[in-house]
Design an enzyme around this catalytic site. Structure first.
Site, PDB file in Angstrom:
ATOM      1  N   ASP A 116      21.075  31.736  18.629  1.00 27.46           N
ATOM      2  CA  ASP A 116      21.635  31.772  17.278  1.00 27.46           C
ATOM      3  C   ASP A 116      20.986  30.679  16.432  1.00 27.46           C
ATOM      4  O   ASP A 116      21.127  29.499  16.741  1.00 27.46           O
ATOM      5  CB  ASP A 116      23.157  31.569  17.382  1.00 27.46           C
ATOM      6  N   ASN A 142      21.525  30.242  13.034  1.00 26.25           N
ATOM      7  CA  ASN A 142      22.235  29.827  11.818  1.00 26.25           C
ATOM      8  C   ASN A 142      23.702  29.454  12.046  1.00 26.25           C
ATOM      9  O   ASN A 142      24.482  29.350  11.095  1.00 26.25           O
ATOM     10  CB  ASN A 142      22.117  30.902  10.730  1.00 26.25           C
ATOM     11  N   ASP A 148      26.266  31.069  13.178  1.00 26.32           N
ATOM     12  CA  ASP A 148      27.378  32.012  12.983  1.00 26.32           C
ATOM     13  C   ASP A 148      27.919  32.558  14.309  1.00 26.32           C
ATOM     14  O   ASP A 148      28.771  33.442  14.323  1.00 26.32           O
ATOM     15  CB  ASP A 148      26.977  33.156  12.033  1.00 26.32           C
ATOM     16  N   ASP A 208      20.184  35.924  16.745  1.00 21.49           N
ATOM     17  CA  ASP A 208      19.483  36.587  15.632  1.00 21.49           C
ATOM     18  C   ASP A 208      17.971  36.553  15.840  1.00 21.49           C
ATOM     19  O   ASP A 208      17.473  35.927  16.779  1.00 21.49           O
ATOM     20  CB  ASP A 208      19.874  35.931  14.295  1.00 21.49           C
ATOM     21  N   ASP A 240      14.523  49.477  21.056  1.00 20.22           N
ATOM     22  CA  ASP A 240      15.450  50.415  21.669  1.00 20.22           C
ATOM     23  C   ASP A 240      15.578  51.592  20.719  1.00 20.22           C
ATOM     24  O   ASP A 240      15.806  51.402  19.524  1.00 20.22           O
ATOM     25  CB  ASP A 240      16.813  49.738  21.835  1.00 20.22           C
ATOM     26  N   ASP A 249      17.195  55.313  24.795  1.00 17.79           N
ATOM     27  CA  ASP A 249      18.577  55.319  25.276  1.00 17.79           C
ATOM     28  C   ASP A 249      19.016  56.725  25.703  1.00 17.79           C
ATOM     29  O   ASP A 249      18.756  57.696  24.982  1.00 17.79           O
ATOM     30  CB  ASP A 249      19.464  54.835  24.117  1.00 17.79           C
ATOM     31  N   GLU A 265      15.836  55.859  29.482  1.00 14.79           N
ATOM     32  CA  GLU A 265      17.021  55.615  30.300  1.00 14.79           C
ATOM     33  C   GLU A 265      17.574  56.984  30.655  1.00 14.79           C
ATOM     34  O   GLU A 265      18.003  57.736  29.782  1.00 14.79           O
ATOM     35  CB  GLU A 265      18.052  54.798  29.524  1.00 14.79           C
ATOM     36  N   HIS A 322      21.507  44.976  30.165  1.00 18.39           N
ATOM     37  CA  HIS A 322      22.715  44.613  29.414  1.00 18.39           C
ATOM     38  C   HIS A 322      23.944  45.432  29.810  1.00 18.39           C
ATOM     39  O   HIS A 322      25.027  45.170  29.298  1.00 18.39           O
ATOM     40  CB  HIS A 322      22.430  44.794  27.923  1.00 18.39           C
ATOM     41  N   ASP A 323      23.759  46.445  30.660  1.00 15.56           N
ATOM     42  CA  ASP A 323      24.903  47.270  31.095  1.00 15.56           C
ATOM     43  C   ASP A 323      25.357  46.926  32.509  1.00 15.56           C
ATOM     44  O   ASP A 323      26.341  47.482  32.990  1.00 15.56           O
ATOM     45  CB  ASP A 323      24.510  48.756  31.111  1.00 15.56           C
TER      46      ASP A 323
HETATM   47  O1  TEU Z   1      23.848  53.421  28.382  1.00 16.04           O
HETATM   48  C1  TEU Z   1      24.081  54.698  28.872  1.00 16.04           C
HETATM   49  C2  TEU Z   1      24.855  54.751  30.075  1.00 16.04           C
HETATM   50  O2  TEU Z   1      24.560  55.516  30.944  1.00 16.04           O
HETATM   51  C3  TEU Z   1      26.005  53.854  30.141  1.00 16.04           C
HETATM   52  O3  TEU Z   1      27.135  54.586  29.888  1.00 16.04           O
HETATM   53  C4  TEU Z   1      26.047  53.252  31.451  1.00 16.04           C
HETATM   54  O4  TEU Z   1      26.297  54.236  32.412  1.00 16.04           O
HETATM   55  C5  TEU Z   1      27.163  52.291  31.449  1.00 16.04           C
HETATM   56  O5  TEU Z   1      26.963  51.403  30.380  1.00 16.04           O
HETATM   57  C6  TEU Z   1      27.160  51.514  32.699  1.00 16.04           C
HETATM   58  O6  TEU Z   1      28.248  50.702  32.609  1.00 16.04           O
HETATM   59  C7  TEU Z   1      23.188  53.325  27.182  1.00 16.04           C
HETATM   60  C8  TEU Z   1      23.111  51.895  26.737  1.00 16.04           C
HETATM   61  O7  TEU Z   1      22.333  51.166  27.643  1.00 16.04           O
HETATM   62  C9  TEU Z   1      24.496  51.352  26.579  1.00 16.04           C
HETATM   63  O8  TEU Z   1      24.500  49.994  26.260  1.00 16.04           O
HETATM   64  C10 TEU Z   1      25.158  52.158  25.482  1.00 16.04           C
HETATM   65  O9  TEU Z   1      26.502  51.771  25.366  1.00 16.04           O
HETATM   66  C11 TEU Z   1      25.101  53.654  25.757  1.00 16.04           C
HETATM   67  O10 TEU Z   1      23.816  54.088  26.162  1.00 16.04           O
HETATM   68  C12 TEU Z   1      25.416  54.419  24.498  1.00 16.04           C
HETATM   69  O11 TEU Z   1      24.391  54.261  23.563  1.00 16.04           O
END
Ligand code: TEU
Length: 534
Positions: A20, A22, A24, A28, A97, A197, A250, A319-320
C-alpha cells in the site's frame, strides 16, 4: 531457444494485499512499482496480477464493472502504463487476469441488459422462472442456487459464482466481439498475456436440470463443452495470435485428457492450464470436506500430470488456496524450503504466489469476524445445513478459507508488517515479526534466500528448464525425481517429513537446503537436495 514463457517463472501478485503506497489500507499499483527491484531479485520473469480493473469488489476484483479502466483503489490507467513500462525495463513481463465468464452486476452491459436496452438485451443468460422457482436446479460455486431474480427485468439471470457476478452469454456474437476488444485493448498496451479465469465454463450447452446429487449441480452442461473449445480457438485466431503473448487457463475439474486438448499447440486454444487434482491431497473433492494430508497423494497427482502433459503450469499456491507450508508442510521454514524445491524442479512453468517465497503461513484469525471472503461467508449456511456448529465451521475456515492466502504481504517485522501505514483491509498475520522479507533478506538460511538460490540455479540450468521428467521413487515421506536433457541429469530428492529418512542416495549435492556437501543415504528432516550427473 524455447518460448520465453517456458523459460521463466511466474510470480502472482494479489494487488489488494501486496503493498500500500498511500496509507488507505489497500495495496495499489504504485506499491507494486515500488517493489519491482525486490521482484526482480527473486529471479522470476513474469508477473501475473490478479484483477485491477474497475470493480465494486464483491469478489475482490473478480467482479469487473469496467474492463478498460483501473479501479481507483489501485490507481489509474497511467499508473498501469507506468508499471508495464518499468517492469519491461527490468526485463519483467506483465500478465493480467482475464475474467470473462461473468462481469459484475454493476457493469454497464448488465445495467443496460436488465433494462432491455439495445444491443445489450442478450448479453447475459436471462430466463423466466418455473412459477416462483428458478429456471433450473443448478447450484453456484459459492454455495446456494445459481440463479437470481432481477426485479427490473422481471426475469432470472444465471450466476455460477456470487450473485453480483452474472454469467455472460457467449451465444451472442456481440459478447464475443466485446470480449475480444478487451483483450486487444490490454495487449496493445503492452501486457504479455492472460491468466484466464474459469475459462472452461464459458459455454453452456443447455439449461436443463442437472443431475441432482453432487457438489456442483448442472456442471455436466457447462464444464469443457465443445462450444468452449471453439471460442478459445476463435480468441487465438482473432486476437492472441497477433501478439507475442501466452495464456494460462484456470480450468475447473479438468482431466489430463481435456488438459491435453486445451493445450495442444495444433488446436490453438490455450498454452497452459491450472489443474486442481493435486489440491485434493488434503480434502475430498471440495475443500470444505477435509482429510488428513498424505505426501503420497500429492506426489501421485503431481507425477501423473507431469507424465500426461508435455508441458503445463505447475503451482501449489494462489489467491484461492490456503498456504502450502500450512497444508503440505508443518509451518516451519524448513518445510517451506523443501516444498519450494519440488515446485521449482518439476517440468513446466512454475507459478509462485506472493509470500510463498517467504514461507508465509495460513492466517491466525480467531473468529469469523476477521474473514472477508465472499466464498467463505456464503458457505456458512451450507455448512450449517450439513450440521456443523459455529466452532466447527470456523475450524473449516482456518483450513480452507481463501483469506488464508489473502492476508497482507509481510515486508518487515514492524507495524502491519510494513504493508501499510494505515489500517489494513484484512488483518496482517502476527507471525510477520519473524516471517518477513526484511528479516529473511539478512539471513542466509532463510526461505527467501533458498528461493533465490534455487531460482538462480534453475535460470542457469537447461536441464531444469527443458529436461524430461522421470520419477525415480516416491515413498511415504520422500520423493526422488530425475530431470534429463541429453546426457545431463539433475536428481532431486526431498524429505517430506520432520524426521531423518534413509534412501538410496549417494553423491555430492550441488544444492542442499541443509548445506550438506556429501550424502550417504540419509536426508535430514525436510532436507531437499539437487545432484548433477553428467
Ligand atoms: O476461481 C474459480 C474457482 O474454481 C473457485 O471457485 C475455486 O474453486 C475456489 O475459489 C476455491 O476455493 C476463480 C478465481 O480464481 C476466484 O478468485 C474467483 O472468485 C472465481 O474464479 C470467480 O471469478
Amino acid at each position: 531457444m524455447e518460448k520465453w514463457w517456458k523459460e521463466q517463472a511466474v510470480y502472482q501478485i494479489y494487488p489488494m494485499s501486496y503493498c500500500d503506497s498511500n496509507g488507505d489500507g489497500m495495496g495499489d499499483i504504485p506499491g507494486i512499482i515500488s517493489k519491482l527491484p525486490y521482484i526482480k531479485s527473486l529471479g522470476v520473469g513474469i508477473l501475473w496480477l490478479s484483477p485491477v480493473y474497475r470493480s465494486p469488489g464483491e469478489d475482490n476484483g473478480y467482479d469487473i464493472s469496467d474492463y478498460c479502466d483501473i479501479d481507483p483503489k489501485f490507481g489509474t490507467l497511467s499508473d498501469m502504463d507506468e508499471l508495464i513500462q518499468k517492469a519491461n525495463a527490468l526485463g519483467l513481463r506483465i500478465v493480467m487476469d482475464l475474467v470473462i465468464n461473468h462481469t459484475s452486476d454493476q457493469h454497464e452491459w448488465f445495467q443496460k441488459s436488465r433494462r432491455r436496452e439495445a444491443p445489450y438485451e442478450d448479453f447475459y443468460i436471462w430466463r423466466d422462472g418455473n412459477g416462483k422457482r428458478p429456471p433450473n436446479n443448478w447450484t453456484s460455486f459459492f454455495g446456494g442456487g445459481a440463479w437470481a431474480f432481477d426485479e427490473v427485468r422481471g426475469q432470472w439471470y444465471l450466476h455460477l459464482f456470487a450473485k453480483g457476478q452474472p454469467d455472460l452469454n457467449y451465444r451472442n456474437p456481440a459478447v464475443i466481439d466485446a470480449v475480444e476488444r478487451v483483450m486487444d485493448f490490454w495487449l496493445a498496451r503492452g501486457v504479455s498475456g492472460f491468466r484466464c479465469d474459469v475459462i472452461n465454463l464459458l459455454w453452456k450447452d443447455s439449461l436443463k436440470n442437472g443431475f441432482p446429487k453432487g457438489a456442483l449441480v448442472g456442471s455436466e452442461y457447462y464444464i469443457g463443452r465443445p462450444g468452449c473449445h471453439e471460442l478459445l480457438q476463435r480468441f487465438r485466431r482473432e486476437v492472441l495470435s497477433k501478439y507475442d503473448c501466452f495464456t494460462v487457463g484456470e480450468t475447473v475439474l479438468v482431466s489430463p485428457r481435456k488438459a491435453r486438448e486445451l493445450t495442444d499447440p495444433g488446436r490453438g486454444e490455450l498454452d497452459m492450464v491450472f489443474s486442481f487434482e493435486h489440491m485434493n491431497a488434503d480434502c475430498w473433492l471440495v475443500k470444505w470436506l477435509p482429510r488428513k494430508f498424505k505426501p503420497q497423494r500429492l506426489f501421485r497427482s503431481l507425477v501423473k500430470w507431469q507424465k500426461k502433459l508435455p508441458w503445463n503450469a505447475v503451482y501449489l499456491e494462489n489467491h484461492d488456496q490456503p498456504r502450502s507450508v500450512s497444508r503440505f508442510g508443518d509451518d516451519s521454514p524448513a518445510s517451506a524450503k523443501a516444498i519450494l524445491t519440488l515446485l521449482l524442479t518439476l517440468r513446466g512453468t512454475p507459478f509462485v504466489y506472493q509470500g510463498e517465497e517467504l514461507g508465509m503461513t495460513n492466517f491466525d484469525f480467531t473468529s469469523m469476524d476477521d474473514i472477508q471472503d465472499v466464498e467463505s461467508k456464503n458457505m456458512v449456511p451450507t455448512l450449517k445445513k450439513l450440521g456443523l456448529n459455529d466452532r466447527r465451521i470456523f475450524e473449516r475456515m482456518r483450513k480452507a478459507s481463501r483469506d488464508n492466502a489473502r492476508t497482507p504481504m509481510q515486508w518487515t517485522p514492524g507495524p502491519e508488517g510494513g504493508f501499510t501505514t494505515g489500517t489494513p483491509w484484512i488483518k496482517v498475520n502476527g507471525n510477520h515479526v519473524t516471517i518477513n522479507a526484511e528479516t529473511e533478506e539478512q539471513d542466509p538460511d532463510s526461505v527467501l534466500n533458498w528461493f533465490r538460490t534455487l531460482m538462480a540455479y534453475r535460470n542457469g540450468s537447461d536441464v531444469l528448464k527443458q529436461g524430461r521428467f522421470r520419477l525415480i521413487s516416491r515413498e511415504k515421506d520422500w520423493i526422488k525425481i530425475e530431470r534429463r536433457l541429453g546426457d545431463e541429469r539433475v536428481i532431486v530428492a526431498v524429505n517430506w517429513s520432520s524426521k531423518p529418512v534413509k534412501l538410496p542416495l549417494v553423491g555430492y549435492p550441488v544444492l542442499s537446503t541443509h548445506g550438506t556437501k556429501q550424502l550417504d543415504c540419509q536426508l535430514q528432516p525436510w532436507e531437499a537436495v539437487l545432484i548433477e550427473e553428467k
